[in-house]
Design a protein around this motif. Structure first.
Motif, short mmCIF file in Angstrom:
data_model
loop_
_atom_site.label_atom_id
_atom_site.label_comp_id
_atom_site.label_asym_id
_atom_site.label_seq_id
_atom_site.Cartn_x
_atom_site.Cartn_y
_atom_site.Cartn_z
N LEU A 4 0.85 -1.18 0.00
CA LEU A 4 0.00 0.00 0.00
C LEU A 4 0.89 1.23 0.00
N VAL A 5 0.61 2.16 -0.91
CA VAL A 5 1.43 3.36 -1.02
C VAL A 5 0.53 4.59 -1.03
N GLU A 6 0.66 5.40 0.03
CA GLU A 6 -0.14 6.62 0.14
C GLU A 6 0.52 7.78 -0.57
N SER A 7 -0.29 8.74 -0.99
CA SER A 7 0.20 9.99 -1.56
C SER A 7 -0.87 11.05 -1.39
N THR A 31 -11.87 -7.04 -2.92
CA THR A 31 -12.72 -7.88 -2.07
C THR A 31 -12.58 -7.59 -0.58
N ASN A 32 -11.66 -6.73 -0.22
CA ASN A 32 -11.36 -6.54 1.20
C ASN A 32 -11.66 -5.12 1.68
N ALA A 33 -12.07 -5.04 2.92
CA ALA A 33 -12.32 -3.74 3.53
C ALA A 33 -11.01 -2.97 3.68
N MET A 34 -11.12 -1.66 3.55
CA MET A 34 -9.96 -0.76 3.67
C MET A 34 -10.29 0.35 4.65
N GLY A 35 -9.26 1.00 5.14
CA GLY A 35 -9.50 2.09 6.06
C GLY A 35 -8.39 3.12 6.06
N TRP A 36 -8.69 4.27 6.59
CA TRP A 36 -7.70 5.33 6.81
C TRP A 36 -7.57 5.56 8.31
N TYR A 37 -6.32 5.64 8.75
CA TYR A 37 -5.99 5.97 10.13
C TYR A 37 -5.17 7.25 10.13
N ARG A 38 -5.05 7.87 11.30
CA ARG A 38 -4.13 8.99 11.45
C ARG A 38 -3.52 8.96 12.83
N GLN A 39 -2.34 9.54 12.92
CA GLN A 39 -1.65 9.64 14.20
C GLN A 39 -0.94 10.98 14.28
N ASP A 89 -6.64 18.38 12.40
CA ASP A 89 -6.53 17.26 11.46
C ASP A 89 -5.07 16.96 11.12
N THR A 90 -4.16 17.80 11.59
CA THR A 90 -2.74 17.59 11.33
C THR A 90 -2.28 16.26 11.91
N ALA A 91 -1.72 15.41 11.07
CA ALA A 91 -1.30 14.07 11.49
C ALA A 91 -0.65 13.36 10.32
N MET A 92 -0.03 12.22 10.61
CA MET A 92 0.38 11.30 9.58
C MET A 92 -0.82 10.40 9.28
N TYR A 93 -1.14 10.28 8.02
CA TYR A 93 -2.30 9.49 7.61
C TYR A 93 -1.82 8.19 6.96
N TYR A 94 -2.44 7.08 7.37
CA TYR A 94 -2.07 5.77 6.87
C TYR A 94 -3.30 5.07 6.29
N GLN A 120 2.04 12.72 5.27
CA GLN A 120 1.85 13.77 6.27
C GLN A 120 0.85 14.81 5.78
N VAL A 121 -0.07 15.15 6.65
CA VAL A 121 -1.02 16.24 6.41
C VAL A 121 -0.81 17.28 7.49
N THR A 122 -0.55 18.51 7.10
CA THR A 122 -0.36 19.61 8.03
C THR A 122 -1.31 20.72 7.67
N VAL A 123 -2.12 21.12 8.65
CA VAL A 123 -3.11 22.18 8.43
C VAL A 123 -2.71 23.38 9.28
#
Length: 125
Positions: A4-7, A31-39, A89-94, A120-123
Protein backbone atom coordinates in the motif's frame (compact mmCIF):
# COMPACT_ATOMS: atom_id res chain seq x y z
CA UNK A 1 2.54 -9.72 -0.96
CA UNK A 2 0.29 -6.73 -0.41
CA UNK A 3 1.74 -3.26 -0.78
CA UNK A 4 0.00 0.00 0.00
CA UNK A 5 1.43 3.36 -1.02
CA UNK A 6 -0.14 6.62 0.14
CA UNK A 7 0.20 9.99 -1.56
CA UNK A 8 -1.46 13.38 -1.61
CA UNK A 9 -0.47 14.79 1.74
CA UNK A 10 0.90 18.27 2.20
CA UNK A 11 0.54 21.65 3.84
CA UNK A 12 -2.80 23.42 3.57
CA UNK A 13 -4.49 26.32 5.31
CA UNK A 14 -7.44 25.80 7.58
CA UNK A 15 -10.62 25.49 5.56
CA UNK A 16 -8.78 24.00 2.62
CA UNK A 17 -8.99 20.57 1.03
CA UNK A 18 -6.73 17.65 0.22
CA UNK A 19 -7.31 14.29 -1.40
CA UNK A 20 -5.24 11.36 -0.24
CA UNK A 21 -4.72 8.32 -2.42
CA UNK A 22 -3.61 4.82 -1.53
CA UNK A 23 -2.43 2.63 -4.38
CA UNK A 24 -2.71 -1.07 -3.62
CA UNK A 25 -0.99 -4.01 -5.21
CA UNK A 26 -2.20 -7.56 -4.92
CA UNK A 27 -5.52 -9.23 -5.51
CA UNK A 28 -7.20 -8.40 -2.22
CA UNK A 29 -8.11 -4.84 -3.02
CA UNK A 30 -11.48 -5.36 -4.66
CA UNK A 31 -12.72 -7.88 -2.07
CA UNK A 32 -11.36 -6.54 1.20
CA UNK A 33 -12.32 -3.74 3.53
CA UNK A 34 -9.96 -0.76 3.67
CA UNK A 35 -9.50 2.09 6.06
CA UNK A 36 -7.70 5.33 6.81
CA UNK A 37 -5.99 5.97 10.13
CA UNK A 38 -4.13 8.99 11.45
CA UNK A 39 -1.65 9.64 14.20
CA UNK A 40 -0.71 13.04 15.51
CA UNK A 41 2.50 13.62 17.51
CA UNK A 42 2.06 12.48 21.09
CA UNK A 43 -1.33 10.94 20.40
CA UNK A 44 -2.58 7.44 19.78
CA UNK A 45 -3.38 6.26 16.29
CA UNK A 46 -7.08 6.60 15.50
CA UNK A 47 -9.22 5.22 12.74
CA UNK A 48 -10.74 7.95 10.59
CA UNK A 49 -12.89 6.09 8.06
CA UNK A 50 -13.49 2.57 6.78
CA UNK A 51 -15.05 1.20 3.62
CA UNK A 52 -16.19 -2.30 2.77
CA UNK A 53 -15.65 -4.00 -0.57
CA UNK A 54 -19.18 -2.96 -1.44
CA UNK A 55 -18.44 0.65 -0.43
CA UNK A 56 -20.34 0.74 2.84
CA UNK A 57 -18.67 3.49 4.87
CA UNK A 58 -18.21 4.56 8.47
CA UNK A 59 -16.58 7.72 9.82
CA UNK A 60 -15.18 8.99 13.07
CA UNK A 61 -17.36 11.70 14.58
CA UNK A 62 -14.49 14.18 14.31
CA UNK A 63 -14.47 13.99 10.50
CA UNK A 64 -18.09 13.16 9.69
CA UNK A 65 -19.47 15.56 7.10
CA UNK A 66 -16.00 16.78 6.11
CA UNK A 67 -14.16 13.65 4.93
CA UNK A 68 -15.25 11.14 2.31
CA UNK A 69 -13.69 7.72 1.85
CA UNK A 70 -14.08 6.01 -1.51
CA UNK A 71 -12.49 3.30 -3.60
CA UNK A 72 -11.95 2.61 -7.27
CA UNK A 73 -11.58 -1.13 -7.60
CA UNK A 74 -10.65 -0.88 -11.28
CA UNK A 75 -7.66 1.27 -10.34
CA UNK A 76 -6.87 -0.55 -7.06
CA UNK A 77 -6.94 2.81 -5.34
CA UNK A 78 -8.43 4.05 -2.08
CA UNK A 79 -9.16 7.74 -1.56
CA UNK A 80 -9.82 10.12 1.29
CA UNK A 81 -11.28 13.46 0.27
CA UNK A 82 -10.73 15.91 3.11
CA UNK A 83 -12.64 19.21 3.09
CA UNK A 84 -12.94 22.03 5.61
CA UNK A 85 -9.65 20.98 7.15
CA UNK A 86 -8.83 22.08 10.69
CA UNK A 87 -5.47 22.39 12.47
CA UNK A 88 -6.48 19.42 14.62
CA UNK A 89 -6.53 17.26 11.46
CA UNK A 90 -2.74 17.59 11.33
CA UNK A 91 -1.30 14.07 11.49
CA UNK A 92 0.38 11.30 9.58
CA UNK A 93 -2.30 9.49 7.61
CA UNK A 94 -2.07 5.77 6.87
CA UNK A 95 -4.17 3.48 4.73
CA UNK A 96 -4.74 -0.09 5.80
CA UNK A 97 -6.34 -3.23 4.43
CA UNK A 98 -7.99 -6.11 6.21
CA UNK A 99 -6.83 -9.59 5.26
CA UNK A 100 -10.29 -11.23 5.28
CA UNK A 101 -12.46 -10.81 2.16
CA UNK A 102 -16.06 -9.66 2.06
CA UNK A 103 -16.29 -8.31 5.59
CA UNK A 104 -18.42 -5.28 6.39
CA UNK A 105 -16.64 -3.72 9.33
CA UNK A 106 -17.72 -0.90 11.54
CA UNK A 107 -15.32 1.78 12.65
CA UNK A 108 -14.47 -0.16 15.80
CA UNK A 109 -14.39 -3.65 14.30
CA UNK A 110 -12.11 -2.85 11.38
CA UNK A 111 -8.63 -4.32 11.74
CA UNK A 112 -5.76 -3.22 9.57
CA UNK A 113 -3.51 -6.12 8.63
CA UNK A 114 -1.55 -4.44 5.85
CA UNK A 115 -0.26 -0.88 6.11
CA UNK A 116 1.19 1.85 3.97
CA UNK A 117 4.11 4.04 4.97
CA UNK A 118 1.97 7.10 5.63
CA UNK A 119 1.59 10.59 4.20
CA UNK A 120 1.85 13.77 6.27
CA UNK A 121 -1.02 16.24 6.41
CA UNK A 122 -0.36 19.61 8.03
CA UNK A 123 -3.11 22.18 8.43
CA UNK A 124 -2.04 25.71 9.35
CA UNK A 125 -4.29 28.10 11.23
Amino acid sequence: QVQLVESGGGLVQAGGSLRLSCAASGRLFSTNAMGWYRQAPGKEREVVAVISAGSRTHYADSVKGRFTISRDNAKNTLYLQMNSLKPEDTAMYYCAANRNPFTIPTLTSFKGDYWGQGTQVTVSS
